[in-house]
Design an enzyme around this catalytic site. Structure first.
Site, short mmCIF file in Angstrom:
data_model
loop_
_atom_site.label_atom_id
_atom_site.label_comp_id
_atom_site.label_asym_id
_atom_site.label_seq_id
_atom_site.Cartn_x
_atom_site.Cartn_y
_atom_site.Cartn_z
N ASP A 63 0.89 -1.17 0.00
CA ASP A 63 0.00 0.00 0.00
C ASP A 63 0.92 1.21 0.00
O ASP A 63 1.28 1.74 1.04
CB ASP A 63 -0.91 -0.03 1.23
CG ASP A 63 -1.98 1.04 1.14
OD1 ASP A 63 -2.20 1.58 0.05
OD2 ASP A 63 -2.59 1.35 2.17
N CYS A 95 -3.98 5.39 -2.68
CA CYS A 95 -5.18 6.22 -2.58
C CYS A 95 -5.01 7.46 -3.46
O CYS A 95 -5.47 8.54 -3.14
CB CYS A 95 -5.48 6.59 -1.14
SG CYS A 95 -4.18 7.47 -0.28
#
Length: 527
Positions: free
Chosen positions: A355, A417
């Site tokens: 991530d 993100c």
């Protein structure tokens, strides 16, 4: 950087950024550099005018702490809707504050956004596997993975026994890596609070160079348990405790076990969703792999350039055994603290999640904060070209190291993100061309969760050509980037490769999905 910090403020102590911001601003207020960034990455500025994003919570499935969506709805006084296909996830109004609610205080709900849940489900974590979480802090995904690594999805507390022991299924481990000690402390606190520390360890390290393999000490523990199970087969069959080991709470005193009585039962995904995310070597999957490998080899052959041997040495060679310095864990239970840290192919991880640190431009609330913090800070932190270039280098390095530490046949999930093409599709395109068919994309279930997905973006042709060593040609564009043009056959292959990435990856954004923006790719390591 784990994007969990956008939606776990109640657990990590950081400012709330997930959910609906109470205000928005005119697009005219966006700084010139950011507008240029959005244009270059084909991001619609209108996403920052969305003002009604929901927030998400995860219900605790522990039978002692369970709460139904209906009961939570009555307590909060707002509509609570289960998310189809994502077990225990619910959506509610983005304006709702959870920190002082009874359900939160009692550990019945956890702040965790949809993107984190989907990323973990894409890993298809199975009991007995060893998982690496690169850029793990502040730890929402790490805790969910830790719960999925036990047969029942959680660690049970036997409150009826005088020893107040923890019943643990010794099946697998999760290793978390992050460069920030402050954020790792938050991660450690979450593990302890939810009684998940016994199968998890944390390291403070650079995710691009981290080289500690999965723990081997757990193998000895598992063998001892299995031997004990055989000798106690009759009693185990009677009480259903086969494969479990009682760990006295005192064995964790040195790890600072929390006094919080709440327990985390993460629970495994339902069969249908697990089948959606899990991809075996079916005939269709093998055909897809062969097609992708052939396409990459043809692309690579345009310039007569191949570095297959070099890449195999860098990313698949057995690491040197013998004298080496052990990396001291930031945190580990006694069972894992003194692991010998063997270095060989046999100890690579089954699953790895990356991530990656990113510009966080997919979070409306994150961008809106700079209205009060000042756009000068935003430019310094995210928009300077040097920062963007170094960020993309970091993302590539994180993904490459994740691949290196994954065993053949294992899964790597890459997520951000950000809505930036450069940080998502371009990173995946660059990576796949470097792998020459030794890593392939696997499909993700678009629309399977009942949430519309956004269209993925076409990877930059010059990125693919440069990664393959193909000669650039043609005039530069407005950004000074020279394009790549080939023969009609070469152009067809390039388009097919771009289409393949767009088809296999997953994007959500505020306009199309009514969620924060995020990107996801699932990769299988072939060799």
């Amino acid at each position: 950087m784990d994007s969990d910090d956008e939606y776990t403020p109640e657990e990590s102590g950081v400012q709330k950024t997930q959910g609906t911001p109470l205000q928005t601003f005119s697009l005219e207020n966006l700084p010139t550099e950011f507008v240029s960034f959005l244009s270059k990455n084909e991001i619609d500025p209108a996403i920052y005018t969305v003002t009604d994003l929901p927030r998400y919570v995860r219900l605790n499935p522990d039978p002692h702490l369970t709460i139904t969506p209906q009961d939570l709805e009555m307590e909060l006084g707002t509509k609570v809707e289960p998310v189809p296909g994502l077990e225990a996830f619910c959506r509610l109004s983005g304006h709702i504050k959870l920190r002082n609610t009874k359900a939160y205080i009692e550990g019945r709900i956890f702040g965790m956004d949809l993107s984190s849940g989907i990323a973990v489900y894409a890993l298809d974590v199975q009991p007995g596997e060893h998982v690496l979480d690169i850029c793990c802090a502040p730890g929402a995904k790490l805790c969910m993975i830790a719960g999925l690594l036990t047969n029942s999805g959680h660690v049970r507390s036997d409150r009826s026994r005088a020893s107040n022991a923890l019943q643990m299924d010794i099946t697998g481990t999760v290793t978390g890596v992050d460069i920030s000690p402050h954020r790792l402390s938050t991660c450690r606190s979450l593990l302890k609070r939810h009684r998940l520390q016994q199968c998890a360890r944390l390291f403070q390290a650079d995710g691009t160079t981290f080289g500690v393999m999965r723990p081997s000490a757990i193998d000895t523990i598992r063998a001892r348990i299995m031997a004990g199970n055989k000798s106690n087969n009759t009693s185990s069959a009677g009480n259903g405790s086969a494969g479990k080991r009682s760990l006295d709470r005192e064995s964790y005193q040195n790890e600072g076990s929390s006094s919080d009585e709440s327990m985390d039962q993460d629970g495994g995904p339902g069969l249908e969703v697990r089948q959606q995310f899990h991809s075996n070597y079916t005939q269709k999957g093998e055909s897809s792999i062969k097609r992708q490998r052939a396409t990459l080899e043809r692309l690579s052959g345009f310039s007569g350039h191949t570095d297959r041997e070099e890449e195999a040495t860098i990313f698949n060679g057995t690491e040197t055994e013998g004298s080496h310095e052990k990396l001291v864990p930031f945190f580990a239970p006694k069972t894992l603290r003194n692991d010998p840290q063997h270095r060989s192919e046999a100890y690579k991880y089954d699953k790895v999640i990356v991530d990656a640190e990113c510009t966080h431009d997919g979070s409306i609330a994150h961008i809106l904060k700079y209205e009060s913090w000042g756009w000068d800070n935003f430019h310094k932190n995210f928009m300077s070209q040097n920062r963007l270039d170094s960020l993309m280098d970091l993302q590539r390095g994180l993904l490459m190291n994740g691949f290196r530490l994954t065993k053949a046949g294992g899964i790597i999930v890459y997520s951000t993100c950000s809505l930036s093409r450069a940080q998502n599709e371009d990173v995946i395109a660059w990576f796949l061309t470097k792998m020459h068919g030794r890593a392939v994309l696997e499909p993700l279930p678009k629309h399977a969760l009942g949430i519309p997905t956004a269209n993925c973006k076409r990877p930059c042709r010059s990125i693919i050509a440069d990664a393959l060593g193909l000669q650039q040609s043609g005039p530069g564009n407005a950004n000074g980037i020279v394009g790549w043009h080939g023969t009609p056959e070469q152009e067809t292959e390039m388009i097919q490769f771009q289409d393949h990435i767009m088809d296999k990856c997953l994007r959500y954004d505020p306009l199309a999905s009514n969620t924060s923006g995020f990107f996801l790719a699932r990769i299988r390591k072939i060799s």
